[in-house]
Design an enzyme around this catalytic site. Structure first.
Site, PDB file in Angstrom:
ATOM      1  N   GLY A  91       0.817  -1.198   0.000  1.00 16.94           N
ATOM      2  CA  GLY A  91       0.000   0.000   0.000  1.00 16.94           C
ATOM      3  C   GLY A  91       0.854   1.253   0.000  1.00 16.94           C
ATOM      4  CG  ASP A 138      -6.870   5.615  17.775  1.00 14.54           C
ATOM      5  OD1 ASP A 138      -6.477   6.635  17.175  1.00 14.54           O
ATOM      6  OD2 ASP A 138      -7.033   4.524  17.203  1.00 14.54           O
ATOM      7  CE  LYS A 166      -9.516   5.857  16.047  1.00 15.44           C
ATOM      8  NZ  LYS A 166      -9.671   5.203  14.782  1.00 15.44           N
TER       9      LYS A 166
END
Length: 332
Positions: A7, A243, A190
């Site tokens: 990626g 996070d 989250k």
């Protein structure tokens, strides 16, 4: 040590850059020839980081066979692609390797954690261990060497330590964490709360509202995570509150930006018509809502985000309905 990064997007580039700065043989494989050429020849990735010079030792290739002799494979791809990418990789491996995952989400159909998807998509004789490198971090800041701390999450202590050691340096610090379930839930759910935070901001609500959403959002994440065996200390750590804060407050956050777009425009229409980025929270919302409903887990913020994105509910009415829920004790 040779590490192959699958990626060439923002995360693959930023983490590959950290590895190259640490003296490792980091090679990015990407489908975009423009990005690969930009990294390999010019030490840039203008698509994601305009004007940011990358480590000259970071390499990139469009040829899949070039990465197959790596010791470690880092998957810097959307969660929806993990299954197919791992199945393809498995066909080419001839030895056990460590797989590092940096995506945050769930399998959209089976609702599996991403580490489970990797473990079933790569045969046992080709898989040494799976480690998730996750926590409060934006690629846009990591690539600029801004101070960042994350977790190497795995049930395999040796593999987690290896990942910790190859990434850690003066600006990028990695802690080990063996709460595989809790950490994966924390960083995935989250994103749902970040959508809610963005919606509220787009509607014009301020700091009080955002603080309330983050706090009550953490309560939902914890409630959901504890149900499935996660540990409280995880939800109070980097893969929980850490996070959540960075994703629910930052303009770098795709989930916050997506929610903000919905809030500003009063519906999801503009977002779905124009968005071209991977926004993990949208898919995660559906998974968490469906699982919570099946298990009887109280997730009021998740429920309202689901209704906005999947049932076309007016986001302003969603906020009103959250505020008018039955009054209760905060910790019950």
């Amino acid at each position: 040590m040779k590490i192959a990064i699958i990626g060439s997007g923002s995360w693959g580039t930023a983490l590959g850059n950290v590895l190259a700065q640490n003296g490792h043989d980091a090679l990015i494989w990407g489908k975009s020839l423009d990005e690969v050429v930009d990294i390999q020849q010019y030490h840039l990735n203008e698509t994601y980081f305009p004007g940011v010079k990358l480590c000259e030792d970071l390499r990139a290739t469009p040829t899949y066979n070039d990465i197959l002799d790596a010791d470690i494979f880092l998957l810097a791809i959307p969660s929806i692609a993990i299954e197919s990418v791992c199945q393809e990789l498995d066909k080419h491996l001839d030895r056990p390797v460590i797989i590092i995952n940096v995506a945050k989400g769930f399998h959209p159909v089976t609702h599996e954690y991403l580490m489970e998807v990797i473990e079933r998509s790569i045969s046992n004789d080709h898989l040494s261990a799976v480690v998730s490198l996750i926590g409060p971090s934006h690629a846009e800041e990591v690539v600029l060497n801004q101070l960042t701390t994350v977790n190497a999450v795995s049930s395999n202590e040796d593999a987690a330590r290896t990942v910790q050691e190859i990434f850690s340096n003066d600006f990028f610090r990695v802690y080990r964490n063996d709460d595989v379930v809790g950490a994966q839930i924390g960083v995935a759910v989250k994103n749902v709360m970040a959508l809610a935070s963005g919606i509220a901001s787009g509607l014009g609500y301020g700091d009080n509202t955002r603080a309330a959403l983050i706090t009550r959002g953490l309560a939902e994440i914890t409630r959901y995570g504890l149900y499935f065996g996660g540990r409280m200390d995880t939800f109070l750590g980097l893969c929980g509150v850490g996070d959540l804060v960075v994703t629910a407050t930052s303009q770098h956050s795709r989930n916050f930006q997506a929610g903000y777009d919905v809030g500003v425009n009063g519906s999801t229409s503009h977002f779905f018509d124009t968005n071209i980025k991977t926004v993990e929270g949208v898919a995660a919302t559906k998974v968490v809502y469906e699982v919570a409903k099946e298990k009887g887990i109280d997730m009021p913020i998740t429920e309202q985000v689901y209704k906005v994105f999947y049932e076309g509910k007016d986001p302003r009415q969603a906020i009103v309905d959250l505020m008018n829920r039955e009054l209760k004790h905060e910790t019950k």
